[in-house]
Write a protein that holds these residues in place. Sequence first.
Motif, PDB file in Angstrom:
ATOM      1  N   THR A  60       0.843  -1.196   0.000  1.00  0.00           N
ATOM      2  CA  THR A  60       0.000   0.000   0.000  1.00  0.00           C
ATOM      3  C   THR A  60       0.876   1.243   0.000  1.00  0.00           C
ATOM      4  OG1 THR A  60      -0.102   0.061   2.424  1.00  0.00           O
ATOM      5  CG2 THR A  60      -1.847  -1.150   1.277  1.00  0.00           C
ATOM      6  N   ALA A 109      -3.499   3.803  -2.140  1.00  0.00           N
ATOM      7  CA  ALA A 109      -3.489   2.871  -3.262  1.00  0.00           C
ATOM      8  C   ALA A 109      -3.034   1.502  -2.768  1.00  0.00           C
ATOM      9  CB  ALA A 109      -2.573   3.367  -4.370  1.00  0.00           C
ATOM     10  N   TRP A 164      -1.777  -2.126  -4.128  1.00  0.00           N
ATOM     11  CA  TRP A 164      -1.284  -2.957  -5.232  1.00  0.00           C
ATOM     12  C   TRP A 164      -1.591  -4.402  -4.869  1.00  0.00           C
ATOM     13  CZ3 TRP A 164       4.426  -4.655  -5.888  1.00  0.00           C
ATOM     14  CH2 TRP A 164       4.596  -5.325  -7.113  1.00  0.00           C
ATOM     15  N   TYR A 165      -2.278  -5.108  -5.780  1.00  0.00           N
ATOM     16  CA  TYR A 165      -2.706  -6.453  -5.407  1.00  0.00           C
ATOM     17  C   TYR A 165      -2.644  -7.422  -6.577  1.00  0.00           C
ATOM     18  CZ  TYR A 165      -7.319  -5.818  -7.657  1.00  0.00           C
ATOM     19  OH  TYR A 165      -8.342  -5.627  -8.562  1.00  0.00           O
ATOM     20  N   TRP A 225      -2.914  -8.545 -12.079  1.00  0.00           N
ATOM     21  CA  TRP A 225      -2.306  -7.566 -11.173  1.00  0.00           C
ATOM     22  C   TRP A 225      -2.957  -6.214 -11.410  1.00  0.00           C
ATOM     23  CZ3 TRP A 225       1.539  -8.706  -7.567  1.00  0.00           C
ATOM     24  CH2 TRP A 225       2.066  -9.987  -7.644  1.00  0.00           C
ATOM     25  N   LYS A 226      -3.383  -5.572 -10.332  1.00  0.00           N
ATOM     26  CA  LYS A 226      -4.043  -4.278 -10.432  1.00  0.00           C
ATOM     27  C   LYS A 226      -3.670  -3.385  -9.248  1.00  0.00           C
ATOM     28  CE  LYS A 226      -8.134  -5.796 -13.054  1.00  0.00           C
ATOM     29  NZ  LYS A 226      -7.983  -4.876 -14.191  1.00  0.00           N
ATOM     30  N   THR A 227      -4.019  -2.109  -9.379  1.00  0.00           N
ATOM     31  CA  THR A 227      -3.863  -1.148  -8.287  1.00  0.00           C
ATOM     32  C   THR A 227      -5.223  -0.543  -7.998  1.00  0.00           C
ATOM     33  OG1 THR A 227      -1.575  -0.631  -8.913  1.00  0.00           O
ATOM     34  CG2 THR A 227      -2.719   0.954  -7.518  1.00  0.00           C
ATOM     35  N   THR A 239      -7.268   2.182  -5.835  1.00  0.00           N
ATOM     36  CA  THR A 239      -7.080   3.420  -5.082  1.00  0.00           C
ATOM     37  C   THR A 239      -8.375   3.810  -4.382  1.00  0.00           C
ATOM     38  OG1 THR A 239      -5.398   4.178  -6.656  1.00  0.00           O
ATOM     39  CG2 THR A 239      -6.391   5.841  -5.222  1.00  0.00           C
ATOM     40  N   GLN A 257      -9.762   1.765 -10.143  1.00  0.00           N
ATOM     41  CA  GLN A 257      -8.781   0.714 -10.376  1.00  0.00           C
ATOM     42  C   GLN A 257      -8.037   0.948 -11.678  1.00  0.00           C
ATOM     43  OE1 GLN A 257      -9.296  -3.414  -9.285  1.00  0.00           O
ATOM     44  NE2 GLN A 257     -11.449  -3.029  -8.822  1.00  0.00           N
TER      45      GLN A 257
END
Length: 282
Positions: free
Chosen positions: A193, A206, A208-209, A228-230, A232, A249
Amino acid sequence: MSLGDDHGYGDSARAESSGEYGGSGTTRTRLPDSDSYGGARRGRSSSRSLVTVVGVVVVLIAAIAFANRGGGDSAGSAAESQDRPQTSTTAPSGTQPVQTTNNGVPSGFPRTEQGAQSAAANYAVALGSTQMFHKDARHALVDGLFTAEAAARLKAPMDQAYSADFLKTMGLDANGNPPTGNTFVSRVVPVGTTVSAYTDATTKVAVWYMGMIGMSGERSTDPVTSTWKTWTFDLRWADGDWKITEDTQTDGPAPVPGDDRAATSDEISKAIEEYGGFTYAR
């Protein structure tokens, strides 16, 4: 919201790499001096051993001297250290996770920057879970994680997004249930994060996952894939906790896919049943 604006993770690519060794010249084979099992091998010369030992000692002395040297260009060293990223930006704080939950989601986060990061990570896990595909559970999550104004605004659009037609494309029935003998997978695993703005009233975090979504089953046409995405979150301090006012996202950043063997549907189903999630704390 769902795991992505398109309600899915997308396709994951597998990278393949290959290489070969080559060379030229004559291969030299040294025959044993005596019987391979019963005889003794010829010992190495003492001079060669002495040279090797001396070489190792010299390298060690040089390494120790380099590590312990003092003085030097202190100004240059200070400048270099300032340019390096600080470990505090990624290191865990050591703060214990919260002890309370709301509808199964951790709650009661501290009114601090670290508390906001912990809240955002846990909210991403909840909003990326299979509960979002069931209307009653989805409404409970939205009421618990969003501000009252945001929850009232989002429920109807979410219900339209999670329509029966959309659920059907995911292999689910109108109530969000998978076919008998199948396991529907939807998980978010936070990797880290970061905070881009913070006050004790509002903050932007944000997450990140890595996510997984799909249907695990012998006849599934939508296998479980990863992405994989971010994610917020705009958070506001309300009702004694951090609440979401807005969320967006974006894709990535995604690492290069490895060469791991894809698991079978049975292996995925078993793993989903056996491995639970975590309460995340910064």
